[in-house]
Write an enzyme that holds these catalytic residues in place. Sequence first.
Site, PDB file in Angstrom:
ATOM      1  N   GLU A 140     -26.506 -20.365-133.693  1.00 42.08           N
ATOM      2  CA  GLU A 140     -27.516 -19.317-133.540  1.00 42.08           C
ATOM      3  C   GLU A 140     -28.533 -19.633-132.453  1.00 42.08           C
ATOM      4  OE1 GLU A 140     -30.566 -16.495-136.085  1.00 42.08           O
ATOM      5  OE2 GLU A 140     -30.069 -18.466-136.900  1.00 42.08           O
ATOM      6  N   GLU A 237     -31.834  -9.380-141.476  1.00 44.40           N
ATOM      7  CA  GLU A 237     -32.767 -10.509-141.496  1.00 44.40           C
ATOM      8  C   GLU A 237     -34.134 -10.045-141.004  1.00 44.40           C
ATOM      9  OE1 GLU A 237     -32.783 -15.264-140.599  1.00 44.40           O
ATOM     10  OE2 GLU A 237     -32.481 -13.915-138.916  1.00 44.40           O
TER      11      GLU A 237
END
Length: 257
Positions: A140, A237
Amino acid sequence: MSACYPLSSCIEWQFTESGDLAARLRSAKAAGLDLAEFHLWRDKPVDALAQALEETGMRLTSLCVDPRRSIVDPAEREDMVQAVRETIAATEKLGKPALIVASGFRVEGMSEEEHFANAVAALRAAADVAEEAGVMLLLEPLNTRLFSAMYLVSTSLGLDLVEAVGSPNLRLLYDVWHSACMGEDMAQVLAGRIHLVAHVQVADMDDRHEPGTGTLDWAKVCQTLEDLNYAGAIGLEYFPSLPMDQSLALTRQKLGC
């Protein structure tokens, strides 16, 4: 906009009024979701989560390798790979979710070439462990707004690392909010390489709330994913700024799901 992607609730931040994470899983299911994700696992009730997953039929899309260790600092490489091993072992009862890896911070005095080579070596070692276990790792990229010294803050660099490692068990997590914070053009950075992306997360600019509360063009985001033939789920998220039922309704409206 015709594609409708499966939605995965970040129960770290959502359905908090329900109580602990197991209760949040049940609330997410009651809200019509089949997928969920959260961050670190060592402080979580893993057994209770496993039971809630079994009861509800929910599936975890991802969680983070814990503890977090650097992929660019050779002194932390062994600990990083061990963290992957321990996370795989501890979370197998959760259905072998994908495991998120962040890069760690830049090492003072280290060249760009050395950073890249160290990252590839660490990720390759971790990917070997993941391949043996049948688990996906998700690299990520983050952003300098939150982490000024983070090494991996570029989608293009993240994809370069995934390509260099060359493992089917290492893919990129593309976070629309992190990417927007870095001023990236989504279509440009993902063009021709969407096959290297296994998960997408969303939040609106600037304050990381639900889609529809900020400045991002969600019709364009979804159309870009569809045009690129993205075939995974979308992780929610974000920090809800509305009651969760309203937050989810707005998100579904904006994402067409």
